[in-house]
Design a protein around this motif. Sequence first.
Motif, mmCIF file in Angstrom:
data_model
loop_
_atom_site.group_PDB
_atom_site.id
_atom_site.type_symbol
_atom_site.label_atom_id
_atom_site.label_comp_id
_atom_site.label_asym_id
_atom_site.label_seq_id
_atom_site.Cartn_x
_atom_site.Cartn_y
_atom_site.Cartn_z
ATOM 1 N N ALA A 83 -32.565 -12.871 29.123
ATOM 2 C CA ALA A 83 -31.554 -12.530 29.387
ATOM 3 C C ALA A 83 -31.238 -13.789 29.976
ATOM 4 N N LYS A 84 -29.510 -13.287 29.683
ATOM 5 C CA LYS A 84 -28.827 -14.481 29.725
ATOM 6 C C LYS A 84 -28.987 -15.505 31.464
ATOM 7 N N ALA A 85 -28.771 -16.452 31.576
ATOM 8 C CA ALA A 85 -28.759 -16.882 33.146
ATOM 9 C C ALA A 85 -27.017 -18.286 32.966
ATOM 10 N N PRO A 86 -26.242 -17.917 34.168
ATOM 11 C CA PRO A 86 -25.387 -19.097 34.099
ATOM 12 C C PRO A 86 -26.031 -20.347 34.056
ATOM 13 N N VAL A 87 -24.987 -21.672 33.772
ATOM 14 C CA VAL A 87 -25.635 -22.968 34.248
ATOM 15 C C VAL A 87 -25.525 -23.327 35.180
ATOM 16 N N SER A 88 -26.734 -23.879 36.385
ATOM 17 C CA SER A 88 -26.124 -24.055 37.575
ATOM 18 C C SER A 88 -27.848 -25.132 37.013
ATOM 19 N N MET A 89 -26.912 -26.060 38.652
ATOM 20 C CA MET A 89 -28.308 -27.279 38.969
ATOM 21 C C MET A 89 -29.870 -26.184 39.130
ATOM 22 N N GLU A 90 -30.257 -25.331 39.804
ATOM 23 C CA GLU A 90 -31.208 -24.672 39.958
ATOM 24 C C GLU A 90 -31.471 -24.604 38.078
ATOM 25 N N SER A 91 -31.206 -24.224 36.674
ATOM 26 C CA SER A 91 -31.757 -24.101 35.438
ATOM 27 C C SER A 91 -31.717 -25.098 34.811
ATOM 28 N N LEU A 92 -30.702 -25.557 35.455
ATOM 29 C CA LEU A 92 -30.849 -27.601 34.526
ATOM 30 C C LEU A 92 -32.371 -28.434 34.917
ATOM 31 N N LEU A 93 -32.728 -27.873 36.578
ATOM 32 C CA LEU A 93 -33.591 -28.734 36.723
ATOM 33 C C LEU A 93 -35.219 -27.916 36.979
ATOM 34 N N GLY A 94 -35.374 -26.890 36.302
ATOM 35 C CA GLY A 94 -35.867 -25.799 36.751
ATOM 36 C C GLY A 94 -37.092 -26.941 35.854
ATOM 37 N N GLY A 95 -37.076 -27.115 34.633
ATOM 38 C CA GLY A 95 -38.104 -27.532 33.594
ATOM 39 C C GLY A 95 -39.073 -29.097 35.163
ATOM 40 N N MET A 96 -38.130 -29.699 35.409
ATOM 41 C CA MET A 96 -38.690 -30.708 36.495
ATOM 42 C C MET A 96 -39.535 -30.137 37.858
ATOM 43 N N VAL A 97 -38.901 -28.710 38.311
ATOM 44 C CA VAL A 97 -39.029 -27.863 39.227
ATOM 45 C C VAL A 97 -40.423 -27.245 39.292
ATOM 46 N N PHE A 98 -40.689 -26.867 37.655
ATOM 47 C CA PHE A 98 -41.748 -26.373 37.342
ATOM 48 C C PHE A 98 -42.875 -27.558 36.628
ATOM 49 N N ILE A 99 -42.642 -28.699 36.788
ATOM 50 C CA ILE A 99 -43.626 -29.331 35.929
ATOM 51 C C ILE A 99 -43.869 -29.621 37.549
ATOM 52 N N ARG A 100 -43.896 -29.634 38.800
ATOM 53 C CA ARG A 100 -43.729 -31.019 39.766
ATOM 54 C C ARG A 100 -45.057 -29.999 40.555
ATOM 55 N N ARG A 101 -44.634 -28.463 40.641
ATOM 56 C CA ARG A 101 -45.527 -27.272 41.046
ATOM 57 C C ARG A 101 -46.683 -27.096 40.555
ATOM 58 N N ASN A 102 -46.699 -27.264 39.109
ATOM 59 C CA ASN A 102 -48.380 -27.019 37.976
ATOM 60 C C ASN A 102 -48.634 -28.616 37.678
ATOM 61 N N PRO A 103 -49.570 -28.585 38.919
ATOM 62 C CA PRO A 103 -50.655 -30.132 38.782
ATOM 63 C C PRO A 103 -51.075 -29.987 37.272
ATOM 64 N N MET A 104 -51.396 -28.881 36.494
ATOM 65 C CA MET A 104 -52.255 -28.972 35.795
ATOM 66 C C MET A 104 -51.484 -29.491 34.414
ATOM 67 N N ILE A 105 -49.948 -29.571 34.141
ATOM 68 C CA ILE A 105 -48.851 -29.999 33.291
ATOM 69 C C ILE A 105 -48.018 -31.182 33.676
ATOM 70 N N LEU A 106 -48.015 -31.317 35.153
ATOM 71 C CA LEU A 106 -47.615 -32.380 35.844
ATOM 72 C C LEU A 106 -48.962 -33.789 35.768
ATOM 73 N N GLY A 107 -50.287 -33.643 35.950
ATOM 74 C CA GLY A 107 -51.557 -34.347 35.562
ATOM 75 C C GLY A 107 -51.703 -34.684 33.897
ATOM 76 N N SER A 108 -51.704 -33.708 33.006
ATOM 77 C CA SER A 108 -50.621 -34.598 31.517
ATOM 78 C C SER A 108 -49.918 -35.691 31.588
ATOM 79 N N ILE A 109 -49.067 -34.812 31.442
ATOM 80 C CA ILE A 109 -47.730 -35.344 31.418
ATOM 81 C C ILE A 109 -47.951 -36.869 31.702
ATOM 82 N N SER A 110 -47.871 -36.878 33.026
ATOM 83 C CA SER A 110 -47.298 -38.509 34.215
ATOM 84 C C SER A 110 -48.503 -39.173 33.487
ATOM 85 N N LEU A 111 -50.173 -38.606 33.443
ATOM 86 C CA LEU A 111 -51.356 -40.083 32.345
ATOM 87 C C LEU A 111 -50.802 -40.564 31.131
ATOM 88 N N ASP A 112 -50.535 -39.649 30.581
ATOM 89 C CA ASP A 112 -49.761 -39.995 28.881
ATOM 90 C C ASP A 112 -48.722 -40.658 29.311
#
Length: 420
Positions: A195-224
């Motif tokens: 589903a198409k979504a307009p460009v917004s700051m929420e959408s652009l930063l969605g990946g960063m927000v998702f990583i911050r909220r998921n300890p499994m991903i945040l831990g593995s990426i920041s460890l590397d």
Amino acid sequence: METSLLKHQAFMRFWIGQIASSFAFQMLAVGIGWQMYDLTNSALNLGLVGLAQFLPQLALTLVAGHMVDQYNRRIIVLICRLVMAITVSVLVLGNLTHSISATMIYACAAALGATRAFEMPATQALLPNLITPDLLSRAVALMASAREATVIAGPALGGLIYLIGPTALYGSSVVCFLISAIFLLNLQYEYKAPAKAPVSMESLLGGMVFIRRNPMILGSISLDMFAVLLGGATALLPIVAKDILHTGPWGLGLLRCAPALGAVMMSVYLARRPLRRNVGKIMFAAVAMFGLATIAFGLSTHLLLSLLALWVLGASDMISVVIRSTLVQLETPDEMRGRVSAANSIFIGTSNQLGEFESGVTAAWLGVVPAIVVGGLGTLAVVALWMKLFPLLTHRQTLKAGEITRIPGQPAAQQPPVQP
């Protein structure tokens, strides 16, 4: 059975295309670097070529992640490969007409960097669509083995072709990009238009927000990220080869190949025998081994011992890469994979760039050997700290989708929640 076979065929086409594209980049790096130095005789200009590629890629990464989650990823990768072929064709034309210049090389480097901003997250996000989740870790290992193999063979092949002339090298790179595009033309897999979504700051930063909220991903990426940032000993290889090991360019070449050779051998092993249990602890152990190998390399005064340390360094890093990459893909819903992959590429790019800078500054302050040893010790400290900060990652058991990780010894009410 038929669906599985189709997915396998799709992955093989994708894999071969990646090999061709990676060869193109590795050869291209040799040609651009050599010709820029030949034109300007300036080490600064060589560094500026890297900067010209990095800055557009960094600036466009978040936008690219949004686009990857909105449009057909195969088409995005295909367009990127064609744009890369056209960009390198400009260098071919410049050499044929004897109009090649430093400015032209900078412009093409910037165009390649901008294109890579879209190609990298699209490639990473496309992979899970081509293979079943139970085969994902093997697919990641095979992709990594292909990449590391081209790191070894690509520059050597590029150097040989450059003996004929820069036109031949750039032309070979164009052919490789076109081959990779051809393999994407009839790539068949199940594609569901999002589903198409307009460009917004929420959408652009969605990946960063998702990583911050998921300890499994945040831990593995920041460890590397921090492990590479502190343990970037390979940036000092020319100094180590000349002043400590007292070897020449041939020795430096061996030192540069050793980590990639270790990585290739380990990735092939992991593709044949994927990890099945205690993957969290294995990943931390691999990063700790990376730190120990860094220390051994820093203390070594013999070429063979240094080569062995770098081989172990590359092999242990590959274990971490396969586990981390697989976890990131498994823990990320498909509609978010483009933005998460884009955010991940920022972490990786930043750690690689800053890691080289950190190694250079530390070496200038403390000396080469102390800088390498301190970096290895810092990596070990990060491992110990991250095991405490991210217990869910520490106790991750398998590389299977949907695993519910629990921390032993804690009642259910005190278990850390798994964020969506």
